[in-house]
Design an enzyme around this catalytic site. Structure first.
Site, PDB file in Angstrom:
ATOM      1  N   LYS A 118       0.825  -1.205   0.000  1.00 11.64           N
ATOM      2  CA  LYS A 118       0.000   0.000   0.000  1.00 11.64           C
ATOM      3  C   LYS A 118       0.864   1.261   0.000  1.00 11.64           C
ATOM      4  O   LYS A 118       0.527   2.273  -0.626  1.00 11.64           O
ATOM      5  CB  LYS A 118      -0.928  -0.004   1.223  1.00 11.64           C
ATOM      6  CG  LYS A 118      -1.818   1.239   1.362  1.00 11.64           C
ATOM      7  CD  LYS A 118      -2.693   1.474   0.141  1.00 11.64           C
ATOM      8  CE  LYS A 118      -3.875   2.381   0.409  1.00 11.64           C
ATOM      9  NZ  LYS A 118      -3.581   3.649   1.048  1.00 11.64           N
ATOM     10  N   GLU A 163       0.582   6.714  -6.681  1.00 13.17           N
ATOM     11  CA  GLU A 163      -0.561   7.637  -6.756  1.00 13.17           C
ATOM     12  C   GLU A 163      -0.093   9.084  -6.802  1.00 13.17           C
ATOM     13  O   GLU A 163      -0.587   9.894  -7.595  1.00 13.17           O
ATOM     14  CB  GLU A 163      -1.458   7.392  -5.542  1.00 13.17           C
ATOM     15  CG  GLU A 163      -2.653   8.319  -5.412  1.00 13.17           C
ATOM     16  CD  GLU A 163      -3.363   8.075  -4.092  1.00 13.17           C
ATOM     17  OE1 GLU A 163      -3.439   9.016  -3.274  1.00 13.17           O
ATOM     18  OE2 GLU A 163      -3.827   6.939  -3.864  1.00 13.17           O
TER      19      GLU A 163
END
Length: 344
Positions: free
Chosen positions: A195, A202
């Site tokens: 993550k 991102e």
């Protein structure tokens, strides 16, 4: 939504934008949830929707059946504090799940500390944001394999499922849960490691959209009047920059069959449709830690990550963190050449 065969009971600590909707998704699929938050109003709201409310962490633990599974959806800074408060009330084989954005190194430590008390720990990198209630949550999971398998009905319900996304060509049937939107990535820390890198990527994707659209926005610079002085590089060919582009329409057309189409672009198009000038935003972009940790991992591994690194530094600059170094630049230019700063 998924319909797992086994219904489970889950304690949820933290009823913010994601925690509350995760509980709602579980309740809608037949699971049972005991909830606690520092906000009594948040607890009361979910109690009306079918959850069992708790007035404290101890009260929540008392309402859960053994072995207890307790999901923490709290800021990374208070995870250790929350675990410390929970431990005296827990028993052998209980499970603590951290679904926030913790540093994976903290997961490794916590798992070791809890193991000595015969309490299990699972780290779950969770992506989905405020849209997760309807879309589901992509989950990257770290922990002991038997414990992750035991929790599978929870993960299967929270995950988005295969939906209408085409299967990857050549992917074997029944290979695993990844195409359902959740994956056991490895031992403790693996979930938050994946993550962490997800969020670093991102940052970079968002920065690329922002920079590209800004270039298009300024493609009319040749129509503007420019000062002619020693401090300003002249625009050599103003006739090459005579466009008045429609950013809402450009972001919309990119969504349709373009190789850069994505959910982030969908959100950008939505924002432009509501306010083309983005006037309610100041442009100060926060970073919650994962981008920094991603770059540290890249340095430790000796893995080049110039794009991800630049995207992180751009976030620092957006918050004014470069102001002092820019003053130093101005001071040096004035010192060696008498260059005065241009006023807007």
């Amino acid at each position: 939504m998924n319909n797992p065969k086994t219904t489970m009971q889950l304690g949820m600590v933290g009823l913010g934008r994601m925690g509350a909707n995760m509980v709602r998704r579980l309740l809608r699929n037949g699971h049972h949830s005991v909830v606690f938050d520092s906000s009594a109003e948040a607890v009361a709201e979910l109690s009306k929707e079918g959850a069992a409310g708790a007035t404290s962490l101890a009260d929540m633990v008392s309402k859960l059946n053994s072995p207890r599974a307790i999901w923490l959806m709290v800021p990374a800074a208070v995870v250790d504090e929350t675990i410390a408060e929970l431990i005296p009330h827990l028993s052998k084989d209980d499970i603590i799940i951290d679904g926030g954005n913790s540093y994976y190194i903290d997961d490794i430590r916590r798992a070791s500390e809890l193991s000595s008390k015969e309490i299990h720990y699972v780290d779950v990198g969770t992506s989905g944001g405020v849209w997760g209630l309807e879309r589901g949550y992509c989950m990257m999971i770290g922990g002991e394999k038997p414990i992750v398998q035991y929790l599978d009905p929870i993960f299967a319900t929270l995950a988005p499922g295969a939906g209408d996304i085409p299967r990857t060509k050549g992917r074997p049937l029944n290979k695993g849960t990844a195409e359902q939107g959740y994956l056991h990535c490895g031992p403790n820390g693996a979930g938050h490691f994946v993550k962490m890198v997800h969020n670093g990527i991102e940052y970079a994707i968002m920065a690329a959209y922002a920079e590209g659209l800004s270039i298009i926005k300024n493609s009319n610079v040749g129509k503007k009047t420019h000062d002619i002085d020693a401090e300003t590089t002249p625009l050599r060919d103003p006739e090459h920059y005579q466009y008045d582009m429609d950013l809402p329409e450009i972001s919309e057309v990119w969504r349709r069959g373009s190789v850069i189409a994505s959910w982030l672009l969908d959100l950008t198009a939505d924002a432009f449709a509501q306010d083309p000038a983005l006037s309610k935003f100041a442009g100060r972009v926060s970073d919650s830690g994962e981008g920094r940790w991603t770059i540290k991992a890249a340095i430790d591994e000796g893995t080049p990550a110039p794009v991800l690194t630049t995207a992180l530094y751009e976030r620092f600059s957006s918050r004014g963190e470069a102001d002092f170094q820019n003053k130093i630049l101005s001071a040096m230019r004035f010192g060696f050449g008498g260059h005065l700063e241009k006023k807007d």
